[in-house]
Design an enzyme around this catalytic site. Structure first.
Site, PDB file in Angstrom:
ATOM      1  N   ASP A   1      19.257 -17.880 -24.911  1.00 45.45           N
ATOM      2  CA  ASP A   1      18.039 -17.283 -25.843  1.00 45.45           C
ATOM      3  C   ASP A   1      17.564 -15.848 -25.242  1.00 45.45           C
ATOM      4  O   ASP A   1      16.827 -16.256 -24.266  1.00 45.45           O
ATOM      5  CB  ASP A   1      17.009 -18.504 -25.753  1.00 45.45           C
ATOM      6  CG  ASP A   1      15.894 -18.341 -26.948  1.00 45.45           C
ATOM      7  OD1 ASP A   1      15.787 -17.018 -27.651  1.00 45.45           O
ATOM      8  OD2 ASP A   1      15.212 -19.234 -27.486  1.00 45.45           O
TER       9      ASP A   1
ATOM     10  N   ASP B   1      18.974 -13.945 -31.941  1.00 43.27           N
ATOM     11  CA  ASP B   1      18.749 -13.971 -30.595  1.00 43.27           C
ATOM     12  C   ASP B   1      19.251 -15.405 -29.595  1.00 43.27           C
ATOM     13  O   ASP B   1      18.444 -15.583 -28.719  1.00 43.27           O
ATOM     14  CB  ASP B   1      17.140 -13.747 -30.378  1.00 43.27           C
ATOM     15  CG  ASP B   1      16.311 -14.847 -31.114  1.00 43.27           C
ATOM     16  OD1 ASP B   1      16.940 -15.799 -31.880  1.00 43.27           O
ATOM     17  OD2 ASP B   1      15.162 -14.957 -30.912  1.00 43.27           O
ATOM     18  N   GLU B   2      19.924 -16.131 -30.338  1.00 41.58           N
ATOM     19  CA  GLU B   2      20.239 -17.352 -29.492  1.00 41.58           C
ATOM     20  C   GLU B   2      21.644 -17.842 -29.936  1.00 41.58           C
ATOM     21  O   GLU B   2      22.105 -17.704 -30.988  1.00 41.58           O
ATOM     22  CB  GLU B   2      19.308 -18.464 -29.732  1.00 41.58           C
ATOM     23  CG  GLU B   2      19.047 -18.725 -31.156  1.00 41.58           C
ATOM     24  CD  GLU B   2      18.078 -20.144 -31.502  1.00 41.58           C
ATOM     25  OE1 GLU B   2      18.164 -20.876 -30.562  1.00 41.58           O
ATOM     26  OE2 GLU B   2      17.345 -20.196 -32.461  1.00 41.58           O
TER      27      GLU B   2
END
Length: 345
Positions: A8, A105-106
C-alpha cells in the site's frame, strides 16, 4: 512457505504531487477538485502534514482551508496518478510474485518465501528506488490478514499478521477494525451485543444469518476469526462501474435543470461505457442535497446495454425516485457493468 503480501503506497496522490513539486516536501498538501478551496469540491487526499490538522479524504475543501489556511491546494490529475501507479506495478512484477492490482495505490502479492520480511524490504526498496515513493507492506497467511497488517505498518513499515498472533492483536478491537465492516454494519452488530472482533468470532451463526442474511451473516463470523481467501490472481483489474458527477458552484433548485444535468452526465457515462467495451447492467444516480446529505438510488436495466438513449432514460427514471424538494449541490450518474462471475447484477 506461501504468503500473501499487501503493498500500500503511503499518501499516494499527495506523494505523487510532492515528487512533481519537490518544494512542497514537508508542507501540508491537499489535492482535490480544481485545487481552489473557495469552490465546491472535496479532498481527494491529504499529506500526512495536512492530516495533522484533521483534514481527511471526502472533506469539503472549504473546511480543509479553515482547518489549515496555510495548506497548499492542488487540482486532481488522474492521468498522472495512473501513470505512476503503472510504474509501481511494473516494479512489483519484476519480483517472483503474483501481482493482483486492487487500485492505483495497492496490490496483493502471492509469494513463496522463507523470509517474507526480507522480501517485503526488497519490494519497498525497489519501489522507492524506481519511483521515489514510500509504501507499507503487510504480510499475512491470507488476504484479510495481509490487508489489515498493512494498517499496522503504515507509514512505510512492515508488519506480519497471521493465525499465530491474530487474537493477541485483534481480539479486543472493535468490529469495524476488520476489512469489510463499516460503521453501519458495526452499529447493527452492536445492537446484537457484538462489540469486538472476539465477540464476532464467537457469535451465534443463526443470529447473524437472521440479521444479515444467509450468506453475509456467516461471512461476518469468518471475518471475526481472520479467515478469508488466500488465492492471489494475476487477472487484470476490471472496473465494476464507471461514473461521472458534478458539484455545482450554485445550488440547483429547478427539477427540470436537475434532469438536464443528469442527462448530460448520462451522456458522458455512456461514452465511458462504450470505451470500456462492456454494456451497463444497472444505472445509479447520486444526489447530494444542501447542506451535505447524500442519497443514491438505482435500477437494473431490462437487459445490459450501451445505448445512449436507454442509459439516459434509466438515469432520468432513477432521478424521479428522489423527492427533489431541497436544493441540490451535486449530481452523479453511475453505470455498473455485468460482472464476469455473475449471470446478472
Amino acid at each position: 512457505m506461501k504468503w500473501v503480501l499487501h503493498v500500500d503506497l503511503d499518501q499516494f496522490i499527495a506523494a505523487v504531487e510532492v515528487a512533481r513539486h519537490p518544494e512542497l516536501a514537508g508542507k501540508p498538501v491537499v489535492v482535490g477538485g480544481n485545487g481552489d478551496p473557495t469552490e465546491r469540491a472535496v479532498v481527494a487526499t491529504a499529506s500526512y502534514e495536512a492530516r495533522e490538522f484533521g483534514i481527511q479524504s471526502g472533506m469539503p475543501l472549504r473546511l480543509a482551508a479553515k482547518r489549515c489556511p496555510d495548506a497548499v491546494f492542488l487540482p486532481s490529475d488522474p492521468d498522472a496518478y495512473l501513470e505512476v501507479s503503472a510504474r509501481v506495478m511494473a516494479v512489483l512484477r519484476e519480483f517472483p510474485v503474483v501481482v493482483q492490482v486492487l487500485g492505483w495505490d495497492e496490490a496483493f502479492l502471492g509469494a513463496e518465501a522463507d523470509d517474507p520480511e526480507a522480501l517485503a524490504a526488497e519490494l519497498k526498496a525497489a519501489v522507492a528506488r524506481e519511483t521515489g515513493l514510500s509504501c507499507a507492506v503487510g504480510i499475512g497467511d491470507n488476504k484479510l490478514r495481509a490487508k489489515l497488517a498493512t494498517g499496522f505498518g503504515k507509514p512505510g513499515g512492515i508488519y506480519r499478521l497471521t493465525q499465530e498472533n491474530w487474537w493477541a492483536v485483534m481480539a479486543g478491537r472493535p468490529t469495524d477494525a476488520l476489512w469489510g465492516i463499516g460503521g453501519k454494519t458495526a452499529k447493527k452488530l452492536a445492537e446484537l451485543g457484538i462489540e469486538t472482533v472476539l465477540d464476532l468470532a464467537g457469535a451465534d451463526a443463526a443470529a447473524l444469518a437472521a440479521r444479515f442474511g444467509p450468506k453475509t451473516g456467516p461471512w461476518l463470523r469468518l471475518l471475526g476469526g481472520g479467515i478469508s481467501d488466500a488465492d492471489v490472481s494475476a487477472t487484470p483489474y476490471v472496473a465494476r462501474s464507471r461514473s461521472r458527477e458534478t458539484t455545482f458552484q450554485r445550488d440547483l433548485t429547478d427539477p427540470a435543470q436537475m434532469a438536464a444535468e443528469v442527462s448530460a452526465l448520462a451522456k458522458r457515462v455512456t461514452q465511458d461505457v462504450l470505451e470500456e467495451g462492456r454494456p451497463a447492467a444497472r444505472i445509479a444516480v447520486k444526489v447530494r442535497f444542501v447542506p451535505f446529505l447524500t442519497h443514491t438510488h438505482s435500477i437494473t436495466l431490462p437487459e445490459p446495454t450501451s445505448d445512449a438513449a436507454e442509459i439516459d432514460r434509466a438515469a432520468r427514471e432513477v432521478l424521479g425516485m428522489f423527492e427533489l424538494t431541497r436544493a441540490v449541490r451535486l449530481l452523479g450518474v453511475r453505470a455498473e457493468f455485468v460482472r464476469e462471475d455473475e449471470d446478472q447484477l
